[in-house]
Design an enzyme around this catalytic site. Structure first.
Site, mmCIF file in Angstrom:
data_model
loop_
_atom_site.group_PDB
_atom_site.id
_atom_site.type_symbol
_atom_site.label_atom_id
_atom_site.label_comp_id
_atom_site.label_asym_id
_atom_site.label_seq_id
_atom_site.Cartn_x
_atom_site.Cartn_y
_atom_site.Cartn_z
ATOM 1 N N GLY B 37 -13.488 11.885 16.581
ATOM 2 C CA GLY B 37 -13.821 12.715 15.426
ATOM 3 C C GLY B 37 -14.332 14.096 15.785
ATOM 4 N N CYS B 246 7.308 1.491 -8.448
ATOM 5 C CA CYS B 246 8.396 2.350 -7.969
ATOM 6 C C CYS B 246 9.656 2.048 -8.759
ATOM 7 C CB CYS B 246 8.646 2.129 -6.476
ATOM 8 S SG CYS B 246 10.124 2.979 -5.877
ATOM 9 N N CYS B 249 12.456 0.610 -5.959
ATOM 10 C CA CYS B 249 12.307 -0.645 -5.211
ATOM 11 C C CYS B 249 11.299 -1.582 -5.867
ATOM 12 C CB CYS B 249 11.895 -0.376 -3.761
ATOM 13 S SG CYS B 249 10.162 0.071 -3.565
ATOM 14 N N CYS B 271 8.547 5.684 -4.591
ATOM 15 C CA CYS B 271 7.748 5.663 -3.370
ATOM 16 C C CYS B 271 7.826 7.025 -2.687
ATOM 17 C CB CYS B 271 8.293 4.635 -2.383
ATOM 18 S SG CYS B 271 8.082 2.936 -2.898
ATOM 19 N N CYS B 277 10.596 2.508 1.019
ATOM 20 C CA CYS B 277 11.368 2.241 -0.189
ATOM 21 C C CYS B 277 12.769 1.728 0.178
ATOM 22 C CB CYS B 277 11.480 3.534 -1.002
ATOM 23 S SG CYS B 277 12.028 3.295 -2.701
#
Lengths: 365, 292, 273
Positions: B37, B246, B249, B271, B277
């Site tokens: 970080g 979606c 899909c 998606c 997808c």
């Protein structure tokens, strides 16, 4: 029914072809040669070399041609190419006192050793569009070139004339400072030393430095400048090959240099003395060198015990925003798709509007 | 789906950068991994793509990629957006490595603004393109001060921002680039991924590398590192939810893009992760807008 | 003077078993060749209010900045006894520790409230900041406490979500005080706390401050050029001139029977005014 945003590959290829066509323009018009750009758009080449950090007229001319005359794009092209170049040697510091000057003026003394040499300058031309150029007129030869290179003997610096009386601060390198930083090899950190600041300003965008310098003249961090000396001409480049151990000249480059002389009232520890601001650029880029010198002096506010209140005196502000390759890229990245982030915002704003409207409903249960 | 290696561009080193530069970047990466970080300054180079268009990610990828790697590049979750195509092409031309759109097949994934829906696995590396690496930047403009704040873990001001959001808007009004705390120490900008993706960073088995070219910073999250999105106990971090699935899909667990169909308010949701997808459709899933 | 005036004049036995809270020993600060303050020594006991008076340029603010760990002295030491009973030399500790003290056990009230507040966020966020910096992570509790403190400094509770930019100068200064006191610091440094206010609102602020100091048993170091402020708040005074302390003692004693010519001048000029 749903047409995906497909075909990125083909779109890019087509865009590249359209760009090439637009760059060439009407095929009936003769194509520009790099020589023509180098010779006749020489100041464009100078700016691209200076801010692109590569002294190579041919590459810079190519960049100008490829960028369709967009100089910031040309600077970017040259910088990206620079990344791939190996570093073969480091030159000795150039000695601008030994410059073969083609132009040399001082605003602080009427006459001085070495004389005032106007050279090829726009100054004192009347800015009238010259229609004879449109017709492709010839050039009268200059009889006794007033700006012909002086003998390679040294032309003394104005600052050194002041220094002999102790009227101006010394500009010796600080022995305690250690070796000079290298912005192209180390990231910029704060507070930045003066040598790093100067490197940053030398690569910095001319327009940005011009505006900052102008702001100091209008009272945002006033520094009372005088153009001590501006000179332009050719200087020798030397390196010390390790197998020889002494400097050898490998060529010469054109430089523009500006030394500003600024008022300084003195402090409790220092007697009143003039101080310096320094600007240097490749080729003929005098306005850039002057702007750089003013901003350099402004950035020394803290060192000289001056109160730093204006943008031009703020090192983080100036140095972080001077580079036009960085600035142009980040600004234009807004053209990239952001629809995922925008979707996140849409969902959020809808939800918040929903909450707000629910809260505004009359509360009768 | 993996495409074979293509011939390499003449006159340039493997993956564009010279080996010294790659070593310099790898040193920065090692330091970043050692201090999760923490933003490591590095001498970012000018690349042939503009700053702000992924130069940090490209330099990181160029420094770690080998001839045997398989590269996937996504922008907004999709492999076929123009910038993803441009970057994938850059590596195909300068490194000649194999490329893929399939998340599980990739060894290196360079991304802008998304983390793939398919969970990443041990051994994979995800490289994020980062525009503004400093999570404190909007609260404190000065680099000298933000570095000091990180050094002293002086982070109270981050929660002041969250407090203010709740006081003014009733909720934390940050939808993307939602700040996280890494390994209980450094506050970090996850790059502008939607906060939907934040939980995927937590204890991921993959190595996560972040490159900010213009700002000249590199940072990292080693595998299996805890990553916590900042919040309050009584206003816990929560991700976006959709009432729709979606349209192609039928997925109900993925991040959805909204597609405007006409000027009469017609919308569909699909998606954002095109590979996810496509994979679901190949497995026989369909959504209500998938047509015949 | 309140009964709480457990004054400890240097060299005089206070009769209290408590060790001092803050000890300055030979604190000196130069700015290049210019003197900020010179060789200042004193001890401050828990619950005690010390006033530092003198005209502008006498070194008061330099001294205050040194005492509160924001300016490193050229010479001398400042030691502080923490809530945990540990005695720490402020400037030999790392900055992280110093900042932690500043936002937990100390408060710092600036002359201009704009320097001590976040003007871009609400009053509630301003008060809550120290709680959050100290690890507070429950929005509801932080907000409730911020509301309590807003009322305690006599600002309407319904201003909790307003920004300080919409507050009057007196309200801003009271907000700054609430922001500092919310974590119950043991020691507060104040630099001309009434200096930026109209005379009409100064009295109200002084009254409030006196009440809070007494109620929470705060120790405080207050810099002021205003002897009326010093008389009202301080148990003990130090008079500074040209960077040095020229006289110190119990407030009433110093003001009613000044010994040093400079103090006499200060006191008489106030009387004449």
């Amino acid at each position: 029914m749903y047409v995906a945003v497909k075909g990125g590959e083909r779109a890019i290829d087509n865009a590249h072809r359209l760009l090439a066509e637009a760059r060439r323009g009407d095929p009936a018009t003769p194509e520009l040669s790099l020589d023509q750009i180098d010779q006749q758009l020489a100041l464009a080449v100078d700016r691209v070399m200076t801010e692109g950090s590569v002294y190579d007229r041919e590459l810079a001319a190519l960049a100008v041609k490829q960028a369709r005359g967009d100089l910031i794009e040309a600077i970017f092209l040259l910088r990206a190419y620079r990344t791939t170049l190996p570093r073969l040697a480091v030159t000795c510091p150039v000695d601008t006192a030994r410059m073969s000057v083609r132009r040399r003026i001082s605003a602080t003394f009427k006459d001085l050793p070495g004389g005032q040499v106007l050279g090829p300058t726009f100054d004192y031309t009347h800015r009238l569009l010259d229609f004879s150029l449109a017709a492709g007129g010839g050039v009268e030869p200059v009889d006794t070139p007033p700006g012909a290179p002086t003998a390679p003997t040294a032309t003394p610096k104005v600052a050194s004339l002041l220094a002999s009386e102790g009227l101006i601060e010394a500009d010796d390198a600080d022995p305690a400072a250690g070796p000079a930083g290298d912005l192209t090899r180390q990231p910029l950190t704060f507070p930045a030393g003066r040598e790093v600041r100067l490197q940053n300003l030398a690569r910095g965008d001319e327009g940005f430095l011009l505006s900052l310098a102008y702001s100091t003249q209008r009272g945002y961090g006033r520094s009372h400048p005088f153009a001590g000396e501006i000179r332009m001409g050719e200087v020798a480049i030397e390196i010390v090959p390790p197998e020889l151990g002494f400097p050898v000249e490998i060529g010469e480059i054109t430089l523009s240099e500006c030394e500003m002389v600024n008022q300084f009232k003195g402090s409790r520890t220092e007697p009143p003395q003039f101080t310096r601001g320094y600007g240097l650029s490749f080729g003929e880029a005098e306005r850039k060198a002057m702007a750089m010198a003013l901003v350099d002096r402004s950035l020394r506010a803290a060192e000289l015990g001056e109160e730093a209140t204006a943008p031009a005196q703020d090192g983080e502000f100036v140095l972080m925003h001077s580079d036009n390759v960085e600035a142009s890229g980040f600004l234009q990245h807004l053209k990239l798709p952001h629809y995922v982030d925008f979707q996140a915002e849409l969902v959020m704003v809808r939800q918040m509007r929903h909450d707000a409207m629910a809260a505004a409903e009359p509360g009768d249960g | 789906m993996a495409e074979a290696a293509t011939p390499v561009l003449d006159g340039y080193n493997f993956a564009y950068l010279d080996e010294q530069t790659k070593r310099m970047i790898r040193r920065a990466l090692l330091k970043a991994i050692a201090v999760p970080g923490y933003q490591v300054p590095f001498a970012s180079r000018e690349m042939p793509l503009p700053f702000g268009w992924g130069t940090g990610g490209i330099q990181v990828t160029a420094s770690i990629i080998g001839r045997d790697d398989t590269l996937k590049v996504i922008d907004q979750g999709a492999d076929d957006t123009t910038n993803a195509v441009s970057i994938r092409r850059f590596f195909a031309r300068t490194a000649g490595v194999a490329t893929t759109t399939r998340t599980p097949e990739a060894t290196v994934i360079q991304t802008r603004h998304r983390i793939p829906e398919t969970p990443l696995a041990a051994g994979q590396i995800i490289v994020y393109q980062v525009p503004i690496p400093e999570p404190l930047r909007w609260l404190e403009a000065r680099e000298t001060e933000t570095r000091r704040m990180h050094g002293l873990a002086d982070y109270g001001v981050m929660h002041v921002k969250l407090y203010e959001d709740i006081a003014q808007h009733g909720r934390i009004a940050t939808g993307y680039d939602y700040p996280v705390q890494v390994a209980g120490r450094y506050i970090m900008a996850p790059s502008p991924i939607p906060k939907f993706d934040n939980p995927k960073m937590d204890r991921s088995p993959a190595l996560q590398l972040f490159g900010a070219g213009r700002e000249k910073r590199i940072y990292a999250i080693p595998p299996h590192t805890p990553v916590k999105s900042l919040d309050f106990e009584d206003h816990p971090f929560a991700v976006e939810r959709w009432t729709r699935r979606c349209g192609l899909c039928g997925a109900g667990d993925s991040y959805l893009d909204e597609v405007v169909l006409d000027d009469a308010g017609g919308r569909m949701f699909v998606c954002s992760d095109t590979d996810y997808c496509a994979g679901r459709r190949a497995d026989g899933h369909t959504g209500e807008d998938a047509g015949e | 003077m309140t009964e709480a005036a457990a004054c400890g004049i240097d060299g005089v036995d206070t009769g209290l078993a408590d060790p001092p809270l803050l000890v300055a020993d030979g604190v000196t600060r130069w700015y290049g060749h210019r003197l900020g303050c010179r060789d200042v020594s004193f001890r401050l006991w828990p619950g005690e209010v010390l006033g530092i008076v003198g005209e502008s340029g006498s070194g008061k603010t330099t001294l205050l900045d040194c005492l509160s760990g924001r300016l490193t002295p050229s010479d001398g030491t400042v030691t502080y006894r923490t809530a945990g009973g540990e005695t720490v030399d402020i400037f030999s500790r790392p900055e992280a520790e110093r900042r932690l003290l500043q936002r937990t056990e100390w408060g710092i009230v600036r002359q201009n409230p704009r320097d001590g507040l976040r003007m871009g966020v609400s009053a509630g966020a301003n008060i809550g900041e120290r709680l959050m910096a100290a690890g507070g992570r429950h929005y509801g509790r932080i907000r409730a406490l911020a509301g309590e403190w807003l009322e305690r400094v006599e600002i309407d509770h319904d201003r909790l979500d307003d920004r300080p930019t919409t507050f009057s100068g007196g309200m801003q200064q009271r907000l700054q005080i609430a922001r500092n006191l919310v974590t119950h610091p043991r020691l507060v440094f104040m630099d001309e706390p009434t200096g930026s206010l109209d005379v009409s609102v100064q009295a109200r602020l002084l009254d409030l401050l006196r009440g809070l100091v007494a109620r929470f048993g705060l120790a405080a170091v207050i810099v002021t050029h205003d002897l009326a402020v010093a008389r009202l708040l301080a148990h003990r005074l130090m008079v500074m001139q040209q960077g040095a302390v020229v006289e110190s003692g119990l407030t009433d004693q110093v003001l009613d029977d000044p010994q040093h010519p400079y103090t006499q001048l200060l006191v008489s000029s106030v009387l004449q005014a």
